[in-house]
Design a protein around this motif. Sequence first.
Motif, PDB file in Angstrom:
ATOM      1  N   VAL A 163       0.862  -1.183   0.000  1.00  0.00           N
ATOM      2  CA  VAL A 163       0.000   0.000   0.000  1.00  0.00           C
ATOM      3  C   VAL A 163       0.899   1.234   0.000  1.00  0.00           C
ATOM      4  O   VAL A 163       2.094   1.152   0.302  1.00  0.00           O
TER       5      VAL A 163
ATOM      6  N   LYS B  90      -7.195  -9.369   3.326  1.00  0.00           N
ATOM      7  CA  LYS B  90      -7.512  -8.624   2.113  1.00  0.00           C
ATOM      8  C   LYS B  90      -8.905  -8.993   1.643  1.00  0.00           C
ATOM      9  O   LYS B  90      -9.246 -10.169   1.523  1.00  0.00           O
TER      10      LYS B  90
ATOM     11  N   GLN C 266     -10.321  -4.876  -3.051  1.00  0.00           N
ATOM     12  CA  GLN C 266      -9.160  -4.015  -3.282  1.00  0.00           C
ATOM     13  C   GLN C 266      -8.661  -3.355  -2.002  1.00  0.00           C
ATOM     14  O   GLN C 266      -7.786  -2.494  -2.064  1.00  0.00           O
ATOM     15  N   ASN C 267      -9.204  -3.754  -0.859  1.00  0.00           N
ATOM     16  CA  ASN C 267      -8.827  -3.138   0.414  1.00  0.00           C
ATOM     17  C   ASN C 267      -8.087  -4.120   1.321  1.00  0.00           C
ATOM     18  O   ASN C 267      -8.353  -5.323   1.317  1.00  0.00           O
TER      19      ASN C 267
ATOM     20  N   HIS D 280      -7.522  -4.808   5.261  1.00  0.00           N
ATOM     21  CA  HIS D 280      -8.095  -4.503   6.569  1.00  0.00           C
ATOM     22  C   HIS D 280      -7.132  -4.952   7.665  1.00  0.00           C
ATOM     23  O   HIS D 280      -6.689  -6.100   7.670  1.00  0.00           O
TER      24      HIS D 280
ATOM     25  N   GLU E 249      -7.028   8.659   7.795  1.00  0.00           N
ATOM     26  CA  GLU E 249      -7.987   9.194   6.825  1.00  0.00           C
ATOM     27  C   GLU E 249      -7.473  10.407   6.064  1.00  0.00           C
ATOM     28  O   GLU E 249      -7.721  10.526   4.859  1.00  0.00           O
TER      29      GLU E 249
ATOM     30  N   GLY F 213      -7.398   6.478   3.979  1.00  0.00           N
ATOM     31  CA  GLY F 213      -8.051   5.222   4.344  1.00  0.00           C
ATOM     32  C   GLY F 213      -9.255   5.463   5.227  1.00  0.00           C
ATOM     33  O   GLY F 213      -9.797   6.572   5.271  1.00  0.00           O
ATOM     34  N   LYS F 214      -9.649   4.433   5.946  1.00  0.00           N
ATOM     35  CA  LYS F 214     -10.794   4.525   6.847  1.00  0.00           C
ATOM     36  C   LYS F 214     -10.456   3.810   8.158  1.00  0.00           C
ATOM     37  O   LYS F 214      -9.758   2.795   8.168  1.00  0.00           O
TER      38      LYS F 214
ATOM     39  N   SER G  18      -8.669   0.416   7.254  1.00  0.00           N
ATOM     40  CA  SER G  18      -8.782  -0.057   5.867  1.00  0.00           C
ATOM     41  C   SER G  18      -7.966   0.848   4.960  1.00  0.00           C
ATOM     42  O   SER G  18      -8.114   2.071   4.991  1.00  0.00           O
ATOM     43  N   LEU G  19      -7.083   0.227   4.161  1.00  0.00           N
ATOM     44  CA  LEU G  19      -6.242   0.962   3.211  1.00  0.00           C
ATOM     45  C   LEU G  19      -6.369   0.317   1.837  1.00  0.00           C
ATOM     46  O   LEU G  19      -6.619  -0.879   1.723  1.00  0.00           O
ATOM     47  N   ARG G  20      -6.174   1.117   0.824  1.00  0.00           N
ATOM     48  CA  ARG G  20      -6.275   0.648  -0.565  1.00  0.00           C
ATOM     49  C   ARG G  20      -5.028  -0.139  -0.939  1.00  0.00           C
ATOM     50  O   ARG G  20      -3.902   0.333  -0.754  1.00  0.00           O
TER      51      ARG G  20
END
Length: 383
Positions: free
Chosen positions: A273, A307, A310-311, A313, A355, A360-361, A377-379
């Motif tokens: 990431v 995973k 596409q994220n 966690h 964020e 991310g979230k 959560s990251l892409r």
Amino acid sequence: MNFSPKRKTSNITMLIAAFVIVSLILWNTNSFFKKFKEEERLKMEIWATAQLELIQSSIDQELGNLTLKVLGNNTSTPMILMNEEGSYKTHNISEDKVTDSIYIRKKIEQFKSENEPIQIIQEDELLETLYYGNSEVLNKLKYYPLALLLIIFLFGAVIFFFFRTNRASEQNKLWAGMAKETAHQIGTPLTSLLGWNELLKSEDINPEVTQEIAKDIDRLQTITERFSKIGSIPELREHDIVAETKKAYEYLKQRSSKLVHFSFSSNMEEAYVLMNPPLYNWSIENLVKNGIDAMKGKGNIAIQIEKKGQNIHILVSDTGHGIPKSDFQNIFNPGVTSKQRGWGLGLSLVKRIVEEYHKGKIKVFSSSKEGTIMQISLRAIEK
């Protein structure tokens, strides 16, 4: 947030002044509305008198012309003129509705609710009844106070959010300045510690001692780097999130109480990431330390990476007392903490790192009396 008595008095004074101003505007508008309504009533009474004159003076042509002029002046007030037989005439009402008896009856009921009907009487005999409604100007004036209140409310909201945003911006600048100054102040003793550690290595001392000191010095350098990045846009590069998370996990495991049992799992060997490792590791450490505090120093801490789509966690779980569902969002606000000692900045900082910096979230995945699971959560970057 604490306010001085002087500021409280100023705020109360402003609120009272605003209330008085709004009250005066509404009172003045209401008075104007009543006066305008009385003027319309008087105009309708004159029109009814002219209608009676028209009935009485059909032979007198000169009087008839004058009467017709009075009758023709009303082009704004909707009216229905009904005689005793039920026949009616309409004025200022849509022509396509004139023949609709149901519509006319509804209009009569509406006009009766708005204004008292005017009876046209000749020698104690009721000839016609005039039903009239509010003119377009009067209807607009009726809703003017609501529009005025809405404008005042929106204006107040704009001012409130402006000052709130401005204040938050000033606080952010203050915290960023303090963080950078802290990093600068740590730098001097840190350089000295490096020198002292090199001196200890030349002495007849157990190498494990100097190795542990070196690790803690590296740790202090990492902390200094973190603080120096607050308030700046961090540089993001491709990194293996599994390796970086495990690095933070190993460090915390070695330096935590033996009463805390750690576990780590991942459903993949590596995953990449865009991240800034010092800031990301800081987030993981804050979540783990919060979990240890919630368990009062005794329990299980688990870090899991998975995973989905596409994220990526990252789940950090503890066996602490849990978080009430009503506080799932509040815990990320600055100053919110359940600790007797603490500033409540840990989770707020984590949210900002995840964020704002990493796009991310972060959220409370679940929480109960058995423990809490926090999720980052990251892409993912596809290789």
